[in-house]
Design a protein around this motif. Structure first.
Motif, mmCIF file in Angstrom:
data_model
loop_
_atom_site.group_PDB
_atom_site.id
_atom_site.type_symbol
_atom_site.label_atom_id
_atom_site.label_comp_id
_atom_site.label_asym_id
_atom_site.label_seq_id
_atom_site.Cartn_x
_atom_site.Cartn_y
_atom_site.Cartn_z
ATOM 1 N N PRO A 29 52.596 46.994 81.947
ATOM 2 C CA PRO A 29 51.150 47.116 81.624
ATOM 3 C C PRO A 29 50.920 48.339 80.742
ATOM 4 C CG PRO A 29 51.576 47.851 83.862
ATOM 5 C CD PRO A 29 52.865 47.265 83.375
ATOM 6 N N PRO A 30 49.853 48.308 79.955
ATOM 7 C CA PRO A 30 49.568 49.462 79.076
ATOM 8 C C PRO A 30 49.227 50.699 79.905
ATOM 9 C CG PRO A 30 47.716 47.937 79.084
ATOM 10 C CD PRO A 30 48.830 47.246 79.823
ATOM 11 N N LYS A 36 53.515 32.466 90.562
ATOM 12 C CA LYS A 36 54.829 32.963 90.979
ATOM 13 C C LYS A 36 55.783 33.036 89.786
ATOM 14 C CE LYS A 36 58.548 31.907 94.258
ATOM 15 N NZ LYS A 36 58.994 30.951 95.305
ATOM 16 N N THR A 37 55.752 32.012 88.929
ATOM 17 C CA THR A 37 56.622 31.999 87.750
ATOM 18 C C THR A 37 56.248 33.123 86.793
ATOM 19 O OG1 THR A 37 56.938 29.602 87.918
ATOM 20 C CG2 THR A 37 57.382 30.608 85.776
ATOM 21 N N LEU A 38 54.943 33.361 86.627
ATOM 22 C CA LEU A 38 54.506 34.436 85.746
ATOM 23 C C LEU A 38 55.007 35.792 86.244
ATOM 24 C CD1 LEU A 38 52.903 35.510 83.350
ATOM 25 C CD2 LEU A 38 50.864 35.548 84.815
ATOM 26 N N LEU A 39 54.878 36.046 87.551
ATOM 27 C CA LEU A 39 55.357 37.324 88.105
ATOM 28 C C LEU A 39 56.853 37.491 87.881
ATOM 29 C CD1 LEU A 39 53.452 37.559 91.527
ATOM 30 C CD2 LEU A 39 52.864 38.618 89.330
ATOM 31 N N TYR A 40 57.594 36.397 88.034
ATOM 32 C CA TYR A 40 59.045 36.450 87.809
ATOM 33 C C TYR A 40 59.353 36.808 86.362
ATOM 34 C CZ TYR A 40 63.766 34.759 86.868
ATOM 35 O OH TYR A 40 65.054 34.649 86.444
ATOM 36 N N LYS A 41 58.649 36.178 85.420
ATOM 37 C CA LYS A 41 58.913 36.414 84.005
ATOM 38 C C LYS A 41 58.509 37.826 83.595
ATOM 39 C CE LYS A 41 58.937 31.681 82.265
ATOM 40 N NZ LYS A 41 60.340 31.785 81.785
ATOM 41 N N ILE A 42 57.404 38.338 84.151
ATOM 42 C CA ILE A 42 56.988 39.718 83.845
ATOM 43 C C ILE A 42 58.095 40.692 84.235
ATOM 44 C CG2 ILE A 42 55.413 41.553 84.523
ATOM 45 C CD1 ILE A 42 53.204 39.419 84.717
ATOM 46 N N SER A 43 58.665 40.470 85.417
ATOM 47 C CA SER A 43 59.740 41.327 85.905
ATOM 48 C C SER A 43 61.035 41.121 85.114
ATOM 49 C CB SER A 43 59.994 41.043 87.392
ATOM 50 O OG SER A 43 61.119 41.764 87.861
ATOM 51 N N ASP A 44 61.392 39.870 84.887
ATOM 52 C CA ASP A 44 62.652 39.535 84.231
ATOM 53 C C ASP A 44 62.670 39.981 82.773
ATOM 54 O OD1 ASP A 44 65.262 38.160 84.310
ATOM 55 O OD2 ASP A 44 64.347 36.783 82.875
ATOM 56 N N LEU A 45 61.522 39.879 82.094
ATOM 57 C CA LEU A 45 61.451 40.241 80.672
ATOM 58 C C LEU A 45 61.082 41.703 80.452
ATOM 59 C CD1 LEU A 45 59.569 37.041 79.411
ATOM 60 C CD2 LEU A 45 61.993 37.561 79.124
ATOM 61 N N GLY A 46 60.839 42.421 81.551
ATOM 62 C CA GLY A 46 60.535 43.855 81.444
ATOM 63 C C GLY A 46 59.206 44.141 80.774
ATOM 64 N N ILE A 47 58.202 43.311 81.057
ATOM 65 C CA ILE A 47 56.884 43.504 80.459
ATOM 66 C C ILE A 47 56.101 44.514 81.293
ATOM 67 C CG2 ILE A 47 54.729 42.368 79.781
ATOM 68 C CD1 ILE A 47 56.323 39.749 79.592
ATOM 69 N N ARG A 91 58.346 36.883 75.700
ATOM 70 C CA ARG A 91 57.825 38.238 75.932
ATOM 71 C C ARG A 91 56.575 38.480 75.083
ATOM 72 N NH1 ARG A 91 61.975 40.743 74.577
ATOM 73 N NH2 ARG A 91 62.970 40.886 76.617
ATOM 74 N N GLU A 92 56.637 38.062 73.812
ATOM 75 C CA GLU A 92 55.499 38.276 72.918
ATOM 76 C C GLU A 92 54.270 37.476 73.364
ATOM 77 O OE1 GLU A 92 56.685 37.406 68.959
ATOM 78 O OE2 GLU A 92 58.069 39.090 68.801
ATOM 79 N N ILE A 93 54.491 36.216 73.735
ATOM 80 C CA ILE A 93 53.363 35.357 74.133
ATOM 81 C C ILE A 93 52.741 35.841 75.430
ATOM 82 C CG2 ILE A 93 52.736 33.032 74.903
ATOM 83 C CD1 ILE A 93 54.837 31.958 72.940
ATOM 84 N N ILE A 94 53.589 36.120 76.425
ATOM 85 C CA ILE A 94 53.073 36.559 77.727
ATOM 86 C C ILE A 94 52.359 37.903 77.605
ATOM 87 C CG2 ILE A 94 53.735 37.298 80.055
ATOM 88 C CD1 ILE A 94 55.981 35.200 79.942
ATOM 89 N N SER A 95 52.937 38.829 76.820
ATOM 90 C CA SER A 95 52.297 40.136 76.618
ATOM 91 C C SER A 95 50.937 39.975 75.948
ATOM 92 C CB SER A 95 53.193 41.037 75.754
ATOM 93 O OG SER A 95 54.422 41.302 76.405
ATOM 94 N N HIS A 96 50.866 39.078 74.968
ATOM 95 C CA HIS A 96 49.612 38.838 74.259
ATOM 96 C C HIS A 96 48.538 38.304 75.211
ATOM 97 C CE1 HIS A 96 46.872 37.656 71.046
ATOM 98 N NE2 HIS A 96 46.776 36.469 71.614
ATOM 99 N N VAL A 97 48.906 37.309 76.033
ATOM 100 C CA VAL A 97 47.934 36.707 76.951
ATOM 101 C C VAL A 97 47.510 37.706 78.019
ATOM 102 C CG1 VAL A 97 47.584 34.896 78.677
ATOM 103 C CG2 VAL A 97 48.753 34.363 76.530
ATOM 104 N N LEU A 98 48.449 38.496 78.532
ATOM 105 C CA LEU A 98 48.105 39.504 79.527
ATOM 106 C C LEU A 98 47.143 40.536 78.937
ATOM 107 C CD1 LEU A 98 51.590 40.054 81.215
ATOM 108 C CD2 LEU A 98 49.531 39.187 82.350
#
Length: 353
Positions: free
Chosen positions: A350-351, A337-348, A311-318
């Motif tokens: 957008p600001p 596709k994997t990134l979209l899944y992880k954004i949804s699954d980890l509850g990330i 969550r921390e790494i993906i949020s930082h890169v986004l």
């Protein structure tokens, strides 16, 4: 250094991803043309399999298929002999006439594997042969020989970068790269992992004298899809062999993830207050999730730790890419596709704007 066969069957192109579908389409279109082709991709993705499929679907099927490793070609006076052959007495030790790989592949296919590692002097000689329509003189001979050979090259190099650095000839690049086929790394097409597992489990069962072998469970396959596979399909093959012979699938997968997350040479693992603070949020020291509590689960704590780091790494890169998910997926080296899944699954999220 080289491999010679007349109709050696190769494995099919296995997968369901868009990249694999595109590769199959290109093979169907290119196989009948005999146009010089370069197959690009990381080590272990299956570039030779693509070359074999081109050969099998071409009118040259049944003719020689020869593979030569360009990185292993000798330097010095024997530079030409491997590809172009030599006459008796051409150099010390040349006791009899020998045909080179171009002649041996006449009417068939010559796969120049690891073309990016070919020396510059040999690149110049190869360019001359391609420009002349397959004409060359064996070492020690004054006579021209002509070979009708379909040249397919494969490389894990960025050849355009090599050109800029003076490591690869630009004129040879454009002479070879009439058709370009790119095979994506396995981490960018995790949807191909289950069909690859199905295919190789059946193949290895036959190799093991058809003894009963158990396919990895759904949970193990799910974990395999989450792994990055730096060694690509070749690494997947080796892991499957270990699983089928030794069992202990989860232990083998644990080893893969542990090796992947281990600090590299010269790097220090996390330490200090931030490290301890992160651990406390995972295991809730002194609370119901404490290791002292009978309900504590190491597996659950490990899962939480992985999710927190992701969550921390993906949020930082986004954040760095202004939520450009296409650009972020490339930086993270995972599929869109994997990134979209992880954004949804980890509850990330957008600001807020």
């Amino acid at each position: 250094m080289s491999e010679h066969s007349k109709s050696k069957p190769g494995p099919p192109i296995v997968g369901v991803s868009k990249n694999i579908e595109r590769v199959r389409e290109l093979i169907e279109h290119v196989a009948s043309t005999g146009l010089n082709t370069v197959v690009f991709g990381e080590s272990g993705v299956g570039k030779e399999v693509v070359a074999q499929n081109l050969y099998q679907k071409s009118p040259r099927l049944g003719k020689p298929f020869i593979k030569i490793n360009c990185a292993a070609l000798p330097e010095g006076g024997l530079l030409e002999s491997e590809l172009f052959g030599y006459e008796r007495g051409a150099f010390t030790g040349a006791e009899q006439k020998k045909k080179g790989k171009f002649q041996l592949a006449h009417s068939g296919v010559l796969l120049l594997d690891e073309i990016g590692d070919m020396s510059l002097p040999l690149q110049a000689k190869l360019l001359h042969v391609l420009q002349s329509g397959g004409e060359f003189s064996p070492l020690g001979s004054e006579k021209e020989v002509k070979a009708d050979t379909w040249v397919i090259a494969a490389t894990n190099h960025d050849l355009q970068k090599d050109i800029e650095e003076g490591k690869f000839r630009e004129d040879l690049y454009y002479r070879l790269n009439i058709i370009k086929i790119y095979l994506a790394p396995l981490r960018e097409r995790p949807e191909d992992i289950p069909p690859l597992i199905d295919f190789y489990v059946k193949e290895y069962a036959a190799m093991l004298n058809n003894r009963r072998v158990e396919k990895p469970s759904a949970d193990v396959i799910e974990r395999m899809c989450a792994y990055s596979w730096p060694g690509n399909v070749r690494e997947l093959q080796n892991v499957l062999k270990r699983m089928l012979v030794l069992g202990d699938c989860n232990q083998i997968i644990d080893e893969l993830f542990n090796n992947e997350k281990a600090p590299q040479n010269g790097e220090n693992s996390d330490s200090g207050a931030d490290h301890h603070a992160s651990l406390s949020t995972i295991i809730d020291l002194g609370g119901k999730n404490s290791p002292d509590n009978q309900s504590f689960s190491l597996k659950s704590a490990k899962k939480k730790a992985v999710e927190m780091v992701e969550r921390e790494i993906i949020s930082h890169v986004l954040g760095k890419t202004d939520w450009n998910r296409s650009k972020a997926s490339k930086i993270l080296k995972i599929s869109y596709k994997t990134l979209l899944y992880k954004i949804s699954d980890l509850g990330i999220l957008p600001p807020e704007k």
